[in-house]
Motif scaffolding. Structure first.
Motif, short mmCIF file in Angstrom:
data_model
loop_
_atom_site.label_atom_id
_atom_site.label_comp_id
_atom_site.label_asym_id
_atom_site.label_seq_id
_atom_site.Cartn_x
_atom_site.Cartn_y
_atom_site.Cartn_z
N PHE A 159 49.82 36.55 33.42
CA PHE A 159 49.08 37.16 34.52
C PHE A 159 48.64 36.13 35.55
CE2 PHE A 159 47.94 39.07 30.36
CZ PHE A 159 48.80 40.15 30.45
N SER A 160 48.76 36.52 36.82
CA SER A 160 48.45 35.60 37.91
C SER A 160 48.07 36.40 39.15
CB SER A 160 49.68 34.72 38.19
OG SER A 160 49.38 33.73 39.12
N ILE A 161 48.08 35.72 40.29
CA ILE A 161 47.89 36.37 41.58
C ILE A 161 49.16 36.14 42.40
CG2 ILE A 161 45.38 36.08 41.54
CD1 ILE A 161 45.86 33.78 43.65
N SER A 162 49.32 36.87 43.48
CA SER A 162 50.50 36.70 44.33
C SER A 162 50.35 35.49 45.24
CB SER A 162 50.73 37.96 45.17
OG SER A 162 49.70 38.07 46.14
N GLU A 163 51.48 34.97 45.69
CA GLU A 163 51.45 33.86 46.65
C GLU A 163 50.75 34.31 47.93
OE1 GLU A 163 55.25 32.01 47.22
OE2 GLU A 163 55.54 31.71 45.07
N LYS A 164 50.97 35.56 48.31
CA LYS A 164 50.33 36.11 49.51
C LYS A 164 48.81 36.10 49.35
CE LYS A 164 50.22 40.44 52.11
NZ LYS A 164 50.73 41.80 52.17
N GLU A 165 48.32 36.49 48.18
CA GLU A 165 46.88 36.50 47.91
C GLU A 165 46.32 35.09 47.94
OE1 GLU A 165 43.06 37.80 47.16
OE2 GLU A 165 44.79 38.99 47.74
N GLU A 166 47.04 34.13 47.36
CA GLU A 166 46.57 32.75 47.36
C GLU A 166 46.53 32.19 48.78
OE1 GLU A 166 47.92 28.43 45.64
OE2 GLU A 166 48.04 30.12 44.26
N ALA A 167 47.55 32.52 49.59
CA ALA A 167 47.58 32.04 50.97
C ALA A 167 46.43 32.65 51.78
CB ALA A 167 48.92 32.40 51.62
N ARG A 168 46.09 33.90 51.48
CA ARG A 168 45.04 34.61 52.21
C ARG A 168 43.64 34.13 51.81
NH1 ARG A 168 41.96 39.41 51.80
NH2 ARG A 168 42.64 39.85 49.68
N ASN A 169 43.41 33.93 50.51
CA ASN A 169 42.06 33.69 50.02
C ASN A 169 41.87 32.41 49.21
OD1 ASN A 169 40.53 35.81 50.98
ND2 ASN A 169 41.29 37.21 49.44
#
Length: 146
Positions: A15-25
C-alpha cells in the motif's frame, strides 16, 4: 480523504500513495494501516497496525507498506496477518496525512479484489472510486473468472 494505491510485491499486497498525490501534497506521515474485508456485512477487520503516541512513518509513492509487515514499535492485530482470499473485496486505510497542516487530507483509502490470473498467479484488481463496485463493495463478476 485521498486515494491509496495498491500493488502486488512478490505476491503480497503493498500500500502506498500515487505519484500525483505525492507531487501535489508531498510525502505523508502515516500512523496506522487498517485492512478490512468489506465483502461481508458487517465488514471484518483483517489486519492492522498502529504506531505508538505521535510516531509516524513516511510513505513515498515509490515505496509501499507490505501487508503483514509492521514497524517494530507498532501494535499489530493480529500479530500474524491471515492469508487474503481471492474473490473478496478489501478496503485499506492509511491513517495520516501531509506535513502541511493546512491540507485537510487525514487518510488514504483504497479498495481492491484479489484475483487469480489465467496462469494461476495472484493479481490485484484495483477498484475505482467512481465505480459501482466501489459502492456495492462486491468484486466485479468478470474478475472472478479463472
Amino acid at each position: 480523504m485521498a486515494y491509496a494505491e495498491v500493488q502486488l510485491k512478490n505476491g503480497t499486497p503493498c500500500f502506498s500513495i500515487s505519484e500525483k498525490e505525492e507531487a501535489r501534497n508531498g510525502v505523508p506521515q502515516i500512523s496506522a494501516v487498517v485492512l478490512t474485508d468489506v465483502s461481508v456485512k458487517p465488514a471484518v477487520k483483517v489486519w492492522s497496525f498502529l504506531l505508538p503516541g505521535a510516531a509516524t512513518i513516511p510513505v513515498h509513492a515509490k515505496s509501499c507498506l507490505l501487508y503483514g509487515v509492521a514497524p517494530a514499535t507498532a501494535e499489530v492485530k493480529p500479530p500474524k496477518a491471515p492469508p487474503l482470499k481471492t474473490g473478496r473485496m478489501y478496503d485499506v486505510f492509511l491513517n495520516g496525512g501531509p506535513a502541511d497542516p493546512s491540507d485537510p487530507t487525514r487518510g488514504y483509502v483504497g479498495k481492491f479484489c484479489l484475483i487469480t490470473g489465467i496462469s494461476g498467479e495472484r493479481k490485484i484488481l484495483r477498484i475505482d472510486s467512481d465505480s459501482q463496485a466501489w459502492i456495492d463493495e462486491i468484486c466485479p463478476e468478470h474478475s472472478l473468472i479463472r
